[in-house]
Design a protein around this motif. Structure first.
Motif, PDB file in Angstrom:
ATOM      1  N   VAL A   1       0.861  -1.032   0.094  1.00 38.14           N
ATOM      2  CA  VAL A   1      -0.003  -0.065   0.166  1.00 38.14           C
ATOM      3  C   VAL A   1       0.899   1.189   0.042  1.00 38.14           C
ATOM      4  O   VAL A   1       0.379   2.312  -0.651  1.00 38.14           O
ATOM      5  CB  VAL A   1      -0.963  -0.083   1.164  1.00 38.14           C
ATOM      6  CG1 VAL A   1      -1.756   1.464   1.420  1.00 38.14           C
ATOM      7  CG2 VAL A   1      -1.953  -1.151   0.983  1.00 38.14           C
TER       8      VAL A   1
ATOM      9  N   THR B   1      -9.416   6.540  -8.383  1.00 40.92           N
ATOM     10  CA  THR B   1      -8.920   5.111  -7.785  1.00 40.92           C
ATOM     11  C   THR B   1      -8.915   5.037  -6.376  1.00 40.92           C
ATOM     12  O   THR B   1      -9.091   6.002  -5.604  1.00 40.92           O
ATOM     13  CB  THR B   1      -7.659   4.751  -8.352  1.00 40.92           C
ATOM     14  OG1 THR B   1      -6.733   5.632  -7.898  1.00 40.92           O
ATOM     15  CG2 THR B   1      -7.322   4.739 -10.105  1.00 40.92           C
TER      16      THR B   1
ATOM     17  N   TRP C   1      -7.588   1.934  -3.300  1.00 31.49           N
ATOM     18  CA  TRP C   1      -6.884   0.640  -2.802  1.00 31.49           C
ATOM     19  C   TRP C   1      -7.036   0.348  -1.732  1.00 31.49           C
ATOM     20  O   TRP C   1      -6.977   1.297  -0.842  1.00 31.49           O
ATOM     21  CB  TRP C   1      -5.557   0.377  -3.467  1.00 31.49           C
ATOM     22  CG  TRP C   1      -4.605   1.567  -3.459  1.00 31.49           C
ATOM     23  CD1 TRP C   1      -3.957   1.802  -2.384  1.00 31.49           C
ATOM     24  CD2 TRP C   1      -4.275   2.584  -4.426  1.00 31.49           C
ATOM     25  NE1 TRP C   1      -3.205   3.066  -2.683  1.00 31.49           N
ATOM     26  CE2 TRP C   1      -3.334   3.188  -3.875  1.00 31.49           C
ATOM     27  CE3 TRP C   1      -4.518   2.541  -5.690  1.00 31.49           C
ATOM     28  CZ2 TRP C   1      -2.635   4.292  -4.511  1.00 31.49           C
ATOM     29  CZ3 TRP C   1      -3.876   3.470  -6.487  1.00 31.49           C
ATOM     30  CH2 TRP C   1      -3.066   4.541  -5.767  1.00 31.49           C
ATOM     31  N   SER C   2      -7.112  -0.818  -1.218  1.00 30.21           N
ATOM     32  CA  SER C   2      -7.143  -1.263   0.347  1.00 30.21           C
ATOM     33  C   SER C   2      -6.598  -2.676   0.614  1.00 30.21           C
ATOM     34  O   SER C   2      -6.617  -3.429  -0.294  1.00 30.21           O
ATOM     35  CB  SER C   2      -8.758  -1.085   0.616  1.00 30.21           C
ATOM     36  OG  SER C   2      -9.569  -1.875  -0.041  1.00 30.21           O
TER      37      SER C   2
ATOM     38  N   ILE D   1      -3.901  -6.660  -2.008  1.00 26.64           N
ATOM     39  CA  ILE D   1      -4.383  -5.138  -2.040  1.00 26.64           C
ATOM     40  C   ILE D   1      -5.263  -5.167  -3.311  1.00 26.64           C
ATOM     41  O   ILE D   1      -5.189  -5.524  -4.524  1.00 26.64           O
ATOM     42  CB  ILE D   1      -3.148  -4.250  -2.455  1.00 26.64           C
ATOM     43  CG1 ILE D   1      -2.193  -4.538  -1.374  1.00 26.64           C
ATOM     44  CG2 ILE D   1      -3.610  -2.773  -2.499  1.00 26.64           C
ATOM     45  CD1 ILE D   1      -0.759  -3.870  -1.657  1.00 26.64           C
TER      46      ILE D   1
ATOM     47  N   VAL E   1      -7.629  -3.044  -5.787  1.00 29.23           N
ATOM     48  CA  VAL E   1      -7.651  -1.877  -6.269  1.00 29.23           C
ATOM     49  C   VAL E   1      -8.974  -1.544  -7.005  1.00 29.23           C
ATOM     50  O   VAL E   1      -9.580  -2.388  -7.846  1.00 29.23           O
ATOM     51  CB  VAL E   1      -6.618  -1.365  -7.367  1.00 29.23           C
ATOM     52  CG1 VAL E   1      -6.541  -0.084  -8.041  1.00 29.23           C
ATOM     53  CG2 VAL E   1      -5.178  -1.735  -6.622  1.00 29.23           C
TER      54      VAL E   1
ATOM     55  N   ALA F   1       1.028  -2.048 -10.328  1.00 28.57           N
ATOM     56  CA  ALA F   1       0.478  -3.177  -9.654  1.00 28.57           C
ATOM     57  C   ALA F   1       1.584  -4.475 -10.105  1.00 28.57           C
ATOM     58  O   ALA F   1       1.775  -5.337  -9.195  1.00 28.57           O
ATOM     59  CB  ALA F   1      -0.814  -3.473 -10.088  1.00 28.57           C
TER      60      ALA F   1
ATOM     61  N   VAL G   1      -1.429  -7.564  -5.949  1.00 27.63           N
ATOM     62  CA  VAL G   1      -2.617  -6.694  -6.164  1.00 27.63           C
ATOM     63  C   VAL G   1      -3.438  -7.113  -7.245  1.00 27.63           C
ATOM     64  O   VAL G   1      -3.315  -7.722  -8.193  1.00 27.63           O
ATOM     65  CB  VAL G   1      -2.045  -5.190  -6.861  1.00 27.63           C
ATOM     66  CG1 VAL G   1      -2.990  -4.328  -7.269  1.00 27.63           C
ATOM     67  CG2 VAL G   1      -1.015  -4.776  -5.826  1.00 27.63           C
TER      68      VAL G   1
ATOM     69  N   ILE H   1      -7.271  -5.976  -9.499  1.00 25.76           N
ATOM     70  CA  ILE H   1      -7.616  -4.521 -10.060  1.00 25.76           C
ATOM     71  C   ILE H   1      -9.050  -4.817 -10.702  1.00 25.76           C
ATOM     72  O   ILE H   1      -9.249  -5.890 -11.540  1.00 25.76           O
ATOM     73  CB  ILE H   1      -6.842  -3.921 -11.028  1.00 25.76           C
ATOM     74  CG1 ILE H   1      -5.532  -3.595 -10.665  1.00 25.76           C
ATOM     75  CG2 ILE H   1      -7.691  -2.686 -11.548  1.00 25.76           C
ATOM     76  CD1 ILE H   1      -4.526  -3.051 -11.669  1.00 25.76           C
TER      77      ILE H   1
ATOM     78  N   ALA I   1      -7.780   1.808   3.624  1.00 22.11           N
ATOM     79  CA  ALA I   1      -7.978   2.282   2.073  1.00 22.11           C
ATOM     80  C   ALA I   1      -7.284   3.674   1.912  1.00 22.11           C
ATOM     81  O   ALA I   1      -7.152   4.548   2.585  1.00 22.11           O
ATOM     82  CB  ALA I   1      -9.237   2.071   1.747  1.00 22.11           C
TER      83      ALA I   1
END
Length: 460
Positions: free
Chosen positions: A105, A117, A119-120, A128, A130, A148, A155, A157, A312
């Motif tokens: 992160v 955007t 992410w968390s 993660i 996204v 990513a 990650v 997405i 996040a």
């Protein structure tokens, strides 16, 4: 049988007896898996913190799931899994530790800046997550994907259907959808409740939680609301002045502290459920993934859902980037900004922004209320329900929870402050004296009245 044979036989009998004695102890070994325990979120936070400490922080976060609310602990080895299962939790062996996820992160926060955007950290996926809204074009998406990919599978997405935005409402957004919360203005003496409408010179937002600042009445709301207007009223025309902003922090974080203009105001520590009832608020707590929560707002009233991710980062555009937020699947719409996120009688967060609406559903982000309390020095003055000692306890402390902390009635089953590095948990809230008038108007003018007429629906 000669003497030698007798000695051997006696020794063998002793060994067998010793084994017989040891076997029950072996059955009680801490490494033996136990059936998963049904736990409240307070108990889950306490157990998760204990397991994380026992494993030296080498875990991948935790969450609760299932109709019986089991604690699921992400671990990095089979040996750790056995230790977790011996405590009645479900163990899940994963690849990524929470330290690795937090590092990821931080990498995204410092290397990527794309409006629209978020992410968390999603402990269920051990990744993660996204989210990319409809405003992100192919070129920016490609840049994000490259960043990513550099994190080697850490990650995922997802393209969302909708635009990521803050949830304050301007004059053009003030028409309320069907089923929206009615506008309710409290008297000057009583103040308003969490989730009621507040109006600045332009924006409409929602009151978050009533608090006390050095003995003076105040309330929390969103920082982007506090930045937009200094003075706030309880009516659209501004003829009923309510309070003045004394601290507003946005971006990076998203909370504001508004002090009531009348120092004699006695607002209840309660949330408006928009059905004639209120929910008393006793303390502040940290969010945990899997926690069942409710949100109250001046546009859409009472909504409910689940905490889906933590830590996040949300990029609203124009340099407005907020970090450390709570992510949920609770819907929200413009005008709900600043409104309270809560579970049972615990304050959890303040509405910041999101994607979607309450017709199609969506994802919403919240400022942790514990951060706002710690930064402003404000406290939640809880009603005395017999489980606390009437003394204020600073947010984030593990003191003072005892019997009163369990919104579901779990006496003494409260957590200390589980580290966010281990995937969530809860800190404590603020205890204090009754601040409201027990002869209030039923909408929550007093803490005592709020308890008698409020809905004690437990979602945690």
């Amino acid at each position: 049988m000669n003497k030698r044979t007798g000695l051997i036989a006696g020794a063998a009998a002793t060994v067998v007896a010793g084994v017989a004695i040891l076997l029950p102890n072996a059955d009680a070994s801490p490494s033996k898996p136990q059936p998963p325990k049904t736990v409240s979120w307070q108990a889950a936070a306490k157990l998760a913190a204990s397991l994380d400490a026992e494993l030296g922080g080498k875990t991948g976060g935790w969450y609760t799931e299932g109709p019986d609310s089991h604690l699921v602990m992400n671990v990095l080895s089979q040996d750790a899994a056995r230790r977790v299962e011996s405590q009645g939790a479900v163990a899940k062996v994963v690849r990524n530790s929470m330290a690795t996820l937090h590092d990821g992160v931080r990498t995204l926060n410092t290397t990527v800046s794309v409006s629209g955007t978020a992410w968390s950290i999603d402990p269920k996926k051990n990744r993660i997550a996204v989210v990319v809204d409809v405003t992100v074009d192919d070129e920016k998406l490609a840049a994000l994907t490259r960043a990513a990919d550099s994190l080697k599978g850490l990650v995922s997405i997802e393209r969302a259907k909708g635009q990521l935005k803050r949830l304050d409402a301007d004059d053009n957004q003030r028409s309320k959808p069907s089923g929206a919360a009615p506008e309710r203005s409290g008297s000057t003496a009583a103040g308003l409740l969490g989730g009621d409408a507040i109006f600045g010179q332009g924006p409409q937002c929602s009151l978050g939680f009533n608090v006390t600042l050095q003995g003076a009445p105040a309330f929390l709301t969103a920082g982007h609301c506090g930045n937009a207007a200094k003075a706030w009223a309880s009516d659209r025309a501004g003829k009923k002045p309510l309070g003045t902003v004394v601290d507003s922090q946005f971006p990076s974080t998203d909370f504001a502290l508004v002090q009531y203009n009348d120092p004699n105001t006695k607002p209840a520590s309660a949330v408006d459920l928009h059905n004639g009832k209120s929910q008393p608020i006793q303390q502040a707590a940290e969010a945990a993934v899997g926690m069942k929560v409710q949100r109250s707002g001046s546009t859409t009233g009472l909504q409910e859902g689940t905490v889906t991710a933590l830590d996040a980062t949300v990029n609203y555009g124009g340099g407005d980037i907020v970090t450390g937020l709570i992510q949920t699947d609770v819907c929200a719409e413009p005008g709900d900004s600043g409104g309270p996120l809560f579970t049972g009688d615990s304050a959890i967060g303040l509405t910041s922004g999101g994607i979607g609406d309450c017709k199609r559903g969506g994802q919403t982000f919240f400022q942790p209320v514990t951060t706002a309390l710690a930064a402003t020095g404000a406290t939640i003055e809880a009603c005395d329900t017999g489980g606390n000692d009437g003394e204020a306890v600073p947010a984030g402390s593990s003191e003072g929870l005892g019997k009163a902390a369990g919104a579901d009635g779990d006496s003494g089953d409260a957590a200390g402050s589980a580290s966010s590095e281990s995937g969530g948990g809860m800190g404590s809230g603020s205890y204090g004296n009754v601040t409201g008038d027990p002869n209030g108007d039923g909408a929550g003018a007093g803490c005592e009245n709020g308890h008698q007429q409020g809905s004690k629906r437990n979602t945690g």
